[in-house]
Motif scaffolding. Structure first.
Motif, PDB file in Angstrom:
ATOM      1  N   ASP A  50     -49.204  47.377  35.181  1.00 40.23           N
ATOM      2  CA  ASP A  50     -48.827  47.113  33.797  1.00 40.23           C
ATOM      3  C   ASP A  50     -49.406  45.756  33.387  1.00 40.23           C
ATOM      4  O   ASP A  50     -49.306  44.788  34.134  1.00 40.23           O
ATOM      5  CB  ASP A  50     -47.294  47.062  33.662  1.00 40.23           C
ATOM      6  CG  ASP A  50     -46.667  48.430  33.906  1.00 40.23           C
ATOM      7  OD1 ASP A  50     -47.396  49.444  33.813  1.00 40.23           O
ATOM      8  OD2 ASP A  50     -45.456  48.479  34.198  1.00 40.23           O
ATOM      9  N   VAL A  51     -49.992  45.739  32.222  1.00 36.82           N
ATOM     10  CA  VAL A  51     -50.475  44.460  31.673  1.00 36.82           C
ATOM     11  C   VAL A  51     -49.542  44.136  30.513  1.00 36.82           C
ATOM     12  O   VAL A  51     -49.663  44.697  29.426  1.00 36.82           O
ATOM     13  CB  VAL A  51     -51.943  44.562  31.219  1.00 36.82           C
ATOM     14  CG1 VAL A  51     -52.421  43.242  30.625  1.00 36.82           C
ATOM     15  CG2 VAL A  51     -52.844  44.982  32.384  1.00 36.82           C
ATOM     16  N   ASP A  52     -48.580  43.263  30.786  1.00 36.15           N
ATOM     17  CA  ASP A  52     -47.513  42.995  29.821  1.00 36.15           C
ATOM     18  C   ASP A  52     -47.776  41.776  28.949  1.00 36.15           C
ATOM     19  O   ASP A  52     -46.870  41.275  28.292  1.00 36.15           O
ATOM     20  CB  ASP A  52     -46.182  42.803  30.568  1.00 36.15           C
ATOM     21  CG  ASP A  52     -45.724  44.097  31.216  1.00 36.15           C
ATOM     22  OD1 ASP A  52     -45.977  45.173  30.649  1.00 36.15           O
ATOM     23  OD2 ASP A  52     -45.121  44.033  32.302  1.00 36.15           O
ATOM     24  N   TYR A  53     -48.998  41.283  28.997  1.00 37.26           N
ATOM     25  CA  TYR A  53     -49.359  40.161  28.120  1.00 37.26           C
ATOM     26  C   TYR A  53     -50.699  40.513  27.491  1.00 37.26           C
ATOM     27  O   TYR A  53     -51.369  41.473  27.895  1.00 37.26           O
ATOM     28  CB  TYR A  53     -49.454  38.857  28.924  1.00 37.26           C
ATOM     29  CG  TYR A  53     -50.645  38.839  29.863  1.00 37.26           C
ATOM     30  CD1 TYR A  53     -50.594  39.483  31.092  1.00 37.26           C
ATOM     31  CD2 TYR A  53     -51.834  38.209  29.508  1.00 37.26           C
ATOM     32  CE1 TYR A  53     -51.691  39.496  31.940  1.00 37.26           C
ATOM     33  CE2 TYR A  53     -52.937  38.209  30.345  1.00 37.26           C
ATOM     34  CZ  TYR A  53     -52.854  38.860  31.569  1.00 37.26           C
ATOM     35  OH  TYR A  53     -53.950  38.877  32.401  1.00 37.26           O
ATOM     36  N   ASP A  54     -51.100  39.718  26.524  1.00 38.83           N
ATOM     37  CA  ASP A  54     -52.331  40.003  25.794  1.00 38.83           C
ATOM     38  C   ASP A  54     -53.500  39.211  26.396  1.00 38.83           C
ATOM     39  O   ASP A  54     -53.618  37.998  26.175  1.00 38.83           O
ATOM     40  CB  ASP A  54     -52.130  39.629  24.316  1.00 38.83           C
ATOM     41  CG  ASP A  54     -53.315  40.033  23.459  1.00 38.83           C
ATOM     42  OD1 ASP A  54     -54.434  40.135  23.999  1.00 38.83           O
ATOM     43  OD2 ASP A  54     -53.113  40.233  22.240  1.00 38.83           O
ATOM     44  N   PRO A  55     -54.374  39.876  27.154  1.00 35.41           N
ATOM     45  CA  PRO A  55     -55.493  39.151  27.786  1.00 35.41           C
ATOM     46  C   PRO A  55     -56.484  38.579  26.773  1.00 35.41           C
ATOM     47  O   PRO A  55     -57.152  37.577  27.048  1.00 35.41           O
ATOM     48  CB  PRO A  55     -56.181  40.206  28.661  1.00 35.41           C
ATOM     49  CG  PRO A  55     -55.692  41.526  28.208  1.00 35.41           C
ATOM     50  CD  PRO A  55     -54.397  41.314  27.485  1.00 35.41           C
ATOM     51  N   PHE A  56     -56.545  39.217  25.591  1.00 35.15           N
ATOM     52  CA  PHE A  56     -57.450  38.687  24.552  1.00 35.15           C
ATOM     53  C   PHE A  56     -56.947  37.332  24.056  1.00 35.15           C
ATOM     54  O   PHE A  56     -57.732  36.408  23.810  1.00 35.15           O
ATOM     55  CB  PHE A  56     -57.551  39.653  23.372  1.00 35.15           C
ATOM     56  CG  PHE A  56     -58.149  40.993  23.711  1.00 35.15           C
ATOM     57  CD1 PHE A  56     -59.446  41.095  24.193  1.00 35.15           C
ATOM     58  CD2 PHE A  56     -57.405  42.156  23.527  1.00 35.15           C
ATOM     59  CE1 PHE A  56     -60.005  42.342  24.479  1.00 35.15           C
ATOM     60  CE2 PHE A  56     -57.959  43.399  23.804  1.00 35.15           C
ATOM     61  CZ  PHE A  56     -59.255  43.497  24.284  1.00 35.15           C
ATOM     62  N   LEU A  57     -55.620  37.218  23.885  1.00 33.47           N
ATOM     63  CA  LEU A  57     -55.061  35.933  23.443  1.00 33.47           C
ATOM     64  C   LEU A  57     -55.227  34.867  24.517  1.00 33.47           C
ATOM     65  O   LEU A  57     -55.438  33.695  24.213  1.00 33.47           O
ATOM     66  CB  LEU A  57     -53.587  36.087  23.054  1.00 33.47           C
ATOM     67  CG  LEU A  57     -53.312  36.704  21.679  1.00 33.47           C
ATOM     68  CD1 LEU A  57     -51.800  36.800  21.455  1.00 33.47           C
ATOM     69  CD2 LEU A  57     -53.972  35.905  20.551  1.00 33.47           C
ATOM     70  N   LEU A  58     -55.142  35.305  25.773  1.00 35.33           N
ATOM     71  CA  LEU A  58     -55.409  34.355  26.858  1.00 35.33           C
ATOM     72  C   LEU A  58     -56.831  33.807  26.725  1.00 35.33           C
ATOM     73  O   LEU A  58     -57.061  32.601  26.820  1.00 35.33           O
ATOM     74  CB  LEU A  58     -55.230  35.042  28.216  1.00 35.33           C
ATOM     75  CG  LEU A  58     -55.462  34.197  29.471  1.00 35.33           C
ATOM     76  CD1 LEU A  58     -54.601  34.703  30.622  1.00 35.33           C
ATOM     77  CD2 LEU A  58     -56.927  34.165  29.893  1.00 35.33           C
ATOM     78  N   MET A  59     -57.774  34.709  26.501  1.00 34.64           N
ATOM     79  CA  MET A  59     -59.177  34.280  26.327  1.00 34.64           C
ATOM     80  C   MET A  59     -59.286  33.280  25.174  1.00 34.64           C
ATOM     81  O   MET A  59     -59.919  32.225  25.294  1.00 34.64           O
ATOM     82  CB  MET A  59     -60.066  35.491  26.011  1.00 34.64           C
ATOM     83  CG  MET A  59     -60.105  36.571  27.067  1.00 34.64           C
ATOM     84  SD  MET A  59     -61.018  36.148  28.555  1.00 34.64           S
ATOM     85  CE  MET A  59     -62.710  36.125  27.969  1.00 34.64           C
ATOM     86  N   GLN A  60     -58.662  33.646  24.074  1.00 38.69           N
ATOM     87  CA  GLN A  60     -58.745  32.820  22.864  1.00 38.69           C
ATOM     88  C   GLN A  60     -58.090  31.454  23.061  1.00 38.69           C
ATOM     89  O   GLN A  60     -58.687  30.412  22.803  1.00 38.69           O
ATOM     90  CB  GLN A  60     -58.067  33.576  21.719  1.00 38.69           C
ATOM     91  CG  GLN A  60     -58.071  32.850  20.395  1.00 38.69           C
ATOM     92  CD  GLN A  60     -57.438  33.698  19.302  1.00 38.69           C
ATOM     93  OE1 GLN A  60     -57.787  34.870  19.133  1.00 38.69           O
ATOM     94  NE2 GLN A  60     -56.502  33.124  18.575  1.00 38.69           N
ATOM     95  N   ASP A  61     -56.846  31.467  23.549  1.00 39.62           N
ATOM     96  CA  ASP A  61     -56.096  30.215  23.656  1.00 39.62           C
ATOM     97  C   ASP A  61     -56.686  29.277  24.703  1.00 39.62           C
ATOM     98  O   ASP A  61     -56.564  28.066  24.598  1.00 39.62           O
ATOM     99  CB  ASP A  61     -54.628  30.499  24.002  1.00 39.62           C
ATOM    100  CG  ASP A  61     -53.915  31.190  22.841  1.00 39.62           C
ATOM    101  OD1 ASP A  61     -54.486  31.203  21.730  1.00 39.62           O
ATOM    102  OD2 ASP A  61     -52.802  31.717  23.055  1.00 39.62           O
ATOM    103  N   GLN A  62     -57.305  29.849  25.740  1.00 39.57           N
ATOM    104  CA  GLN A  62     -57.859  28.995  26.798  1.00 39.57           C
ATOM    105  C   GLN A  62     -59.376  28.840  26.673  1.00 39.57           C
ATOM    106  O   GLN A  62     -60.022  28.371  27.615  1.00 39.57           O
ATOM    107  CB  GLN A  62     -57.463  29.560  28.161  1.00 39.57           C
ATOM    108  CG  GLN A  62     -55.934  29.646  28.320  1.00 39.57           C
ATOM    109  CD  GLN A  62     -55.512  30.072  29.717  1.00 39.57           C
ATOM    110  OE1 GLN A  62     -56.265  29.952  30.681  1.00 39.57           O
ATOM    111  NE2 GLN A  62     -54.296  30.582  29.847  1.00 39.57           N
ATOM    112  N   GLN A  63     -59.916  29.235  25.529  1.00 38.46           N
ATOM    113  CA  GLN A  63     -61.362  29.124  25.276  1.00 38.46           C
ATOM    114  C   GLN A  63     -62.234  29.727  26.377  1.00 38.46           C
ATOM    115  O   GLN A  63     -63.268  29.186  26.754  1.00 38.46           O
ATOM    116  CB  GLN A  63     -61.751  27.663  25.052  1.00 38.46           C
ATOM    117  CG  GLN A  63     -61.463  27.192  23.634  1.00 38.46           C
ATOM    118  CD  GLN A  63     -60.491  26.050  23.628  1.00 38.46           C
ATOM    119  OE1 GLN A  63     -60.731  25.046  24.283  1.00 38.46           O
ATOM    120  NE2 GLN A  63     -59.396  26.202  22.929  1.00 38.46           N
ATOM    121  N   LYS A  64     -61.763  30.869  26.904  1.00 38.61           N
ATOM    122  CA  LYS A  64     -62.573  31.575  27.892  1.00 38.61           C
ATOM    123  C   LYS A  64     -63.630  32.396  27.171  1.00 38.61           C
ATOM    124  O   LYS A  64     -63.424  32.845  26.029  1.00 38.61           O
ATOM    125  CB  LYS A  64     -61.694  32.531  28.715  1.00 38.61           C
ATOM    126  CG  LYS A  64     -60.471  31.884  29.351  1.00 38.61           C
ATOM    127  CD  LYS A  64     -60.838  31.070  30.553  1.00 38.61           C
ATOM    128  CE  LYS A  64     -59.591  30.558  31.267  1.00 38.61           C
ATOM    129  NZ  LYS A  64     -59.925  29.589  32.327  1.00 38.61           N
TER     130      LYS A  64
END
Ligand code: GDP
Ligand code: MN
Length: 335
Positions: free
Chosen positions: A162-176
Motif C-alpha cells: 500500500d502506498v498511503d502517501y503521495d509520492p508526487f508531493l514528496l518529489m515536489q516538496d523535496q525538489q526531487k
C-alpha cells in the motif's frame, strides 16, 4: 437465489465502498503508460494494482500513449478500471521512427551482429524506436504538456505494498527530479560507444554539470569509465521539466545525433540515468524504498518496518537491493 444486488440497488448483501475523499493538496502529475493494443490485458493487470494500492485514494489521471491508434475496446476496458480521468494519445510518427539520416546499411549490419550475439531485442527496430521515444520524446507529447510529474507504469508489473502517501508531493516538496526502485548494470553490447559520447558532451558543456551531481553512481573512477549502472526505467516517478530542461535537451539531441539508438541499441534506462546522474544534484534522486515493485525478473521488496507498514505481500527474502547485479550500494554511498 437473487444476486447480491440488482440494477444498482443495494440489498442486504451489498456493502458499498466508502466515498473517497480526494486529498485537497495534490501535485501536477499523471501516470504514463506506453503500450500497444495487444498489451491491454497486461496493462490492466498493472493498473488494477496501482488503483487498489494507491490511486483509489489519490485519483491521479492516466495518459496512455501508442504509436498506433488505440482501439475502442482498449479504451473502454482500461477506462473502467478507474474513476480518474483517462486520456489516449497517438504518437506522431516523427517521434517513433528511425531518422532518415541514419545509414540503414550500418544499422542493419548492427542488428544482424546483435542477433548473432543473442543480444536481447538486438534485431528489433520497434524496440529501438521505443527506447529513443522514451529517452527524448515522451515528455513532448501534447497530452503531457500540462503535467510536471509522471509515474511510468509498464504492463504486467507488480506493486506489492500500500502506498498511503503521495509520492508526487514528496518529489515536489523535496525538489526531487528522479525516483527509482531498482538499479542494475546495463549490457555492454548495447552501449559500446555511449560513454564516449557522454564524455564528448561533458567536454563541450562542463557548465551543465552541478558539482554535487551523482557522478560516483555511474563512474568508479571520477568519470574516466562508465560502470554501466543505471536506474531501471520501467519504474519511474520523475519530473518532466527536468527532461525538458536545457541541459537534458542538449544532452539528448547530442546523443541522438550520434545515431547510437540505431547503430547500437541504447536504452532509455541508461540515457535517463546518465542524464539524472550528470545534471541533477545527487540529493534530487530518490530511492522509493517503500514501494514494493516487480518487473520480471527482478523485484524490490521493502524490508522490516517498511514491509509491515505497507502491508506488503512480497517475500522479504526475495529482494534485489544488494544482489551482486544491483547498483544500489553505489547509490547509498552518495550520501
Ligand atoms: P522490456 O521491459 O525492456 O522487456 O520492454 P517492454 O516490451 O516491456 O517494452 C517497454 C515499454 O514499451 C512497455 O510499456 C511496452 O508496452 C512498450 N512498447 C514496447 N514496444 C512497443 C511498440 O512497438 N509500441 C507501443 N505502443 N509500445 C511499445
Ligand atoms: Mn517491460
Amino acid at each position: 437465489p437473487q444476486p447480491p444486488y440488482k440494477d444498482g440497488v443495494p440489498d442486504m448483501y451489498y456493502k458499498p465502498s466508502e466515498p473517497v475523499q480526494i486529498p485537497e493538496r495534490k501535485a501536477n502529475a499523471t501516470f504514463v503508460m506506453l503500450v500497444r493494443n495487444s498489451d491491454g490485458p497486461n496493462i490492466m493487470n498493472s493498473m488494477k494494482q496501482i488503483e487498489d494500492r494507491f490511486n483509489k485514494k489519490f485519483q491521479y489521471p492516466y495518459v496512455f500513449l501508442n504509436d498506433k491508434p488505440f482501439t475502442d475496446n482498449f479504451k473502454k476496458y482500461v477506462s473502467q478500471l478507474t474513476d480518474a480521468p483517462v486520456e489516449f494519445g497517438l504518437i506522431p510518427s516523427e517521434h517513433w521512427s528511425q531518422p532518415e539520416w541514419i545509414d540503414e546499411t550500418k544499422a542493419t549490419a548492427a542488428r544482424e551482429d546483435m542477433i548473432k550475439n543473442s543480444v536481447i531485442y538486438g534485431g528489433s527496430v520497434p524496440y529501438r524506436n521505443m527506447c529513443r521515444f522514451n529517452s527524448g520524446f515522451f515528455y513532448k507529447q501534447e497530452l503531457l504538456q500540462k503535467y510536471k510529474y509522471y509515474w511510468r507504469v509498464e504492463p504486467d508489473v507488480k506493486f506489492f505494498c500500500d502506498v498511503d502517501y503521495d509520492p508526487f508531493l514528496l518529489m515536489q516538496d523535496q525538489q526531487k527530479v528522479y525516483g527509482f526502485t531498482i538499479s542494475l548494470y546495463e549490457y555492454e553490447a548495447t552501449i559500446p560507444t555511449l560513454w564516449g559520447a557522454v564524455k564528448d558532451f561533458i567536454k563541450e558543456n562542463p557548465e551543465l554539470l552541478p558539482a554535487d551531481n551523482a557522478m560516483p553512481f555511474i563512474s568508479d573512477d571520477g568519470g574516466v569509465t562508465y560502470n554501466r549502472c543505471h536506474f531501471w526505467s520501467n519504474f519511474e516517478i520523475a519530473d518532466m521539466d527536468f527532461w525538458r530542461s536545457e541541459a537534458y535537451t542538449k544532452f539528448f539531441n547530442f546523443l541522438d545525433s550520434r545515431g547510437g539508438f540505431y547503430y547500437e541499441r541504447w536504452g532509455d534506462a541508461p540515457v535517463h540515468s546518465l542524464g539524472a546522474a550528470l545534471f541533477a544534484k545527487r540529493d534530487q534522486i530518490h530511492f522509493f524504498n517503500d514501494i514494493g515493485y516487480r518487473h520480471e525478473p527482478f523485484q524490490h521488496c521493502p524490508q522490516g518496518d517498511l514491509h509491515k507498514n505497507g502491508k506488503c505481500w512480497c517475500d522479504p527474502g526475495s529482494n534485489f537491493d544488494y544482489e551482486w547485479y544491483s547498483c544500489l550500494s553505489r547509490y547509498d554511498k552518495l550520501f
